[in-house]
Scaffold this motif. Structure first.
Motif, short mmCIF file in Angstrom:
data_model
loop_
_atom_site.label_atom_id
_atom_site.label_comp_id
_atom_site.label_asym_id
_atom_site.label_seq_id
_atom_site.Cartn_x
_atom_site.Cartn_y
_atom_site.Cartn_z
N HIS A 1 0.81 -1.22 0.00
CA HIS A 1 0.00 0.00 0.00
C HIS A 1 0.85 1.27 0.00
CE1 HIS A 1 -4.22 -1.43 0.83
NE2 HIS A 1 -3.53 -2.55 1.04
N GLU A 2 2.04 1.18 0.54
CA GLU A 2 2.85 2.38 0.74
C GLU A 2 3.95 2.58 -0.31
OE1 GLU A 2 4.34 2.40 4.71
OE2 GLU A 2 2.36 2.56 5.64
N VAL A 3 4.16 1.61 -1.18
CA VAL A 3 5.15 1.72 -2.25
C VAL A 3 4.41 1.53 -3.57
CG1 VAL A 3 7.24 0.75 -3.28
CG2 VAL A 3 7.01 0.88 -0.78
N ASN A 4 4.48 2.51 -4.44
CA ASN A 4 3.64 2.55 -5.63
C ASN A 4 3.83 1.33 -6.53
OD1 ASN A 4 1.60 3.71 -7.09
ND2 ASN A 4 2.88 5.28 -8.06
N ILE A 5 5.08 0.89 -6.73
CA ILE A 5 5.32 -0.23 -7.63
C ILE A 5 4.71 -1.51 -7.07
CG2 ILE A 5 7.58 -0.78 -6.64
CD1 ILE A 5 6.52 -1.06 -10.35
N MET A 6 4.66 -1.65 -5.75
CA MET A 6 4.01 -2.81 -5.15
C MET A 6 2.50 -2.64 -5.14
SD MET A 6 6.57 -3.99 -2.07
CE MET A 6 5.67 -5.53 -1.88
N TRP A 7 2.04 -1.41 -5.00
CA TRP A 7 0.60 -1.14 -5.11
C TRP A 7 0.09 -1.48 -6.50
CZ3 TRP A 7 -3.77 -0.81 -2.77
CH2 TRP A 7 -4.85 -0.11 -3.32
N ALA A 8 0.96 -1.37 -7.51
CA ALA A 8 0.57 -1.71 -8.88
C ALA A 8 0.08 -3.15 -8.96
CB ALA A 8 1.76 -1.51 -9.83
N LEU B 1 0.84 -9.83 -10.50
CA LEU B 1 2.11 -9.11 -10.37
C LEU B 1 2.69 -9.17 -8.96
CD1 LEU B 1 1.38 -5.80 -12.36
CD2 LEU B 1 2.82 -7.71 -13.08
N HIS B 2 1.82 -9.19 -7.96
CA HIS B 2 2.26 -8.98 -6.58
C HIS B 2 3.25 -10.05 -6.12
CE1 HIS B 2 2.12 -6.83 -2.91
NE2 HIS B 2 1.51 -7.76 -2.20
N GLN C 1 -2.46 0.15 -13.07
CA GLN C 1 -1.62 0.98 -12.21
C GLN C 1 -0.17 0.97 -12.66
OE1 GLN C 1 -2.57 3.07 -10.03
NE2 GLN C 1 -0.68 3.62 -8.96
N LEU C 2 0.30 -0.17 -13.14
CA LEU C 2 1.67 -0.24 -13.65
C LEU C 2 1.83 0.66 -14.87
CD1 LEU C 2 4.46 -1.58 -13.51
CD2 LEU C 2 3.56 -3.40 -15.00
N ILE C 3 0.84 0.66 -15.74
CA ILE C 3 0.87 1.55 -16.91
C ILE C 3 0.86 3.00 -16.47
CG2 ILE C 3 -0.43 2.26 -18.97
CD1 ILE C 3 -1.44 -0.64 -19.14
N HIS C 4 0.04 3.31 -15.45
CA HIS C 4 -0.04 4.68 -14.93
C HIS C 4 1.31 5.11 -14.36
CE1 HIS C 4 -1.52 8.20 -12.80
NE2 HIS C 4 -1.00 7.72 -11.67
N ILE C 5 2.00 4.24 -13.65
CA ILE C 5 3.30 4.56 -13.07
C ILE C 5 4.31 4.87 -14.17
CG2 ILE C 5 5.27 3.58 -11.83
CD1 ILE C 5 3.27 2.06 -10.09
#
Length: 449
Positions: A136-143, A165-166, A277-281
């Motif tokens: 939840h706190e790291v964007n790439i993991m939130w992806a 992905l997770h 979310q990965l695409i958004h990042i």
């Protein structure tokens, strides 16, 4: 093999449901070799589906709203996608754990000791807390993890909404355990940690007394799935809620929880739901000036922006209004029946392919995976009422007919293969006619204009 499946699915329901609640003993779940460790999650699959049906029957008896067909299908579609990697390779968590254990183990605890079992239970659950919190706190993991939170409903089918992905990002957090704990113990507890979290995805269970202080419960986890401001980044526990109490992330259930993402996806396409979310990042990082900002997009929280704290500001969260409007596309009953029938056929094919994957070769398995992804995209397009969904479904049914004829030429006598041929033929004919009529209507409309 069939006798073993029958024994698991029908003759041992009590054992199966004990496993869902982590009610197992060290003696029955300690193993010397990895080959001996059962595939507890796969064996629990039929009980997941039975539990979803039972939950809906109870909701019907209580006069509550039943699960939405599109949302429940979407959750199960995500669950299927999250397991497809297993057809080609071993789990990333286990592979990394074994590699680290073989090279850096300081002291090997005995595999058959109850103390090793208890220590592994606590260590795995603590590791999951930090995996979940960083998710939840790291964007790439939130992806990866955001997939699980994308449902705007909360029922047992939501538990099946898992990320593909997770699992490629969370293995690092369990490596310290490999300094002492055998891989067999880790493989057992990483499965039971996941199984336990199935039953807490329900609104039927209120609070369960003193156990609320120790265990993660439906009440605690409902908060975690909420997008109300008081719910954000709270209750990361897997089995024991004590970790949230220790590390200051616990929040009791208060006002009515509104489920889903802060910014809802508004689509039933499971492929988009997995990777949006990965695409958004990637897009956001490319637009940022300077490497510091680019890296911050990846490693800060999902709500970070230049000039904001690492996790963003709660004041930036959109207001949650009650009653919350959920994304929905109305589909007639026959449409739901069609999608669910063909989806269940796909699940049956998954079971078959999983059992024969070693004999058919990796190329054929890869082709099957691509077909599954295409099928789920097609079903999602139908649920989204996309115009191209009809053409996709026609093509999917045509592929099924062609592949079936290639591997199993149709016989004249009545067999289950013949029934499937007829079913896919009628389906292809139906969607082909709809696609053609839609194309003709577009041409006519263009001429009139």
């Amino acid at each position: 093999m069939m006798e073993a499946l029958q024994d698991i699915w029908f003759n041992k329901p009590v054992t199966a449901y004990r496993r869902l609640f982590y009610l197992v003993t060290p003696n029955e779940t300690s193993f010397e070799s990895l080959e001996e460790v059962p595939e507890y999650v796969n064996e629990a699959a039929p009980y997941f589906l039975i539990s979803v049906v039972l939950e809906n029957l109870i909701m019907l008896a209580k006069g509550k709203s039943l699960m939405r067909c599109n949302d429940a299908w979407n959750s199960m579609a995500h669950g299927v996608i999250s397991t497809l990697h297993g057809l080609l390779m071993r789990g990333t968590e286990l592979a990394a754990y074994i590699w680290f254990y073989q090279r850096f183990c300081l002291y090997e605890l005995p595999w058959n000791s109850p103390w090793t079992w208890i220590l592994c239970f606590l260590a795995t659950d603590l590791g999951y807390y930090w995996v979940h919190r960083f998710g939840h706190e790291v964007n790439i993991m939130w992806a990866g993890h955001q997939t699980h939170h994308s449902s705007e409903d909360y029922n047992l089918s939501t538990a099946l909404r898992q990320s593909a992905l997770h699992r490629y990002l969370n293995w690092f957090f369990y490596l310290p355990m490999a300094l002492f704990i055998p891989p067999t113990a880790f493989l057992v507890h990483i499965q039971f940690n996941l199984l336990y979290q199935f039953w807490i995805h329900t609104e039927l269970v209120d609070k369960i007394g003193p156990l609320e202080y120790i265990l993660n419960t439906p009440s605690h986890h409902r908060v975690h799935h909420g997008r109300n401001p008081y719910c954000i980044d709270k209750n990361y526990a897997g089995v024991l809620i004590i970790w949230d109490r220790i590390f200051g992330t616990f929040e009791p259930e208060g006002e009515k929880v509104v489920y889903g993402l802060v910014h809802p996806l508004e689509t039933w396409d499971p492929i988009y739901g997995q990777f949006c979310q990965l695409i958004h990042i990637i897009r956001t990082a490319r637009q940022m000036d300077g490497w510091k900002n680019k890296l911050s997009v990846i490693f800060c929280g999902p709500g970070w922006e230049p000039g904001r704290p690492r996790l963003g500001l709660r004041e930036d969260l959109p207001e949650v209004k009650l009653p919350a409007k959920k994304y929905n596309c109305n589909l007639p009953c026959w449409g739901n029946l069609y999608i669910w029938t063909h989806f269940l056929l796909l699940l049956s094919a998954n079971v078959v392919v999983s059992s024969i994957k070693k004999s058919v070769g990796p190329v054929n398995v890869l082709m099957y995976i691509l077909f599954v992804l295409f099928s789920l995209t097609s079903f999602g397009a139908l649920y989204d009422n996309k115009s191209y969904g009809r053409a996709m479904e026609f093509l999917r049914c045509f592929i099924c007919l062609a592949a079936g004829h290639m591997f199993h030429p149709m016989e004249m006598q009545l067999t289950w293969q013949t029934v499937l041929y007829a079913m896919y033929f009628v389906s292809a004919l139906f969607w082909g006619c709809l696609t053609l009529s839609n194309f003709q209507f577009r041409v006519y409309k263009k001429k009139v204009q």
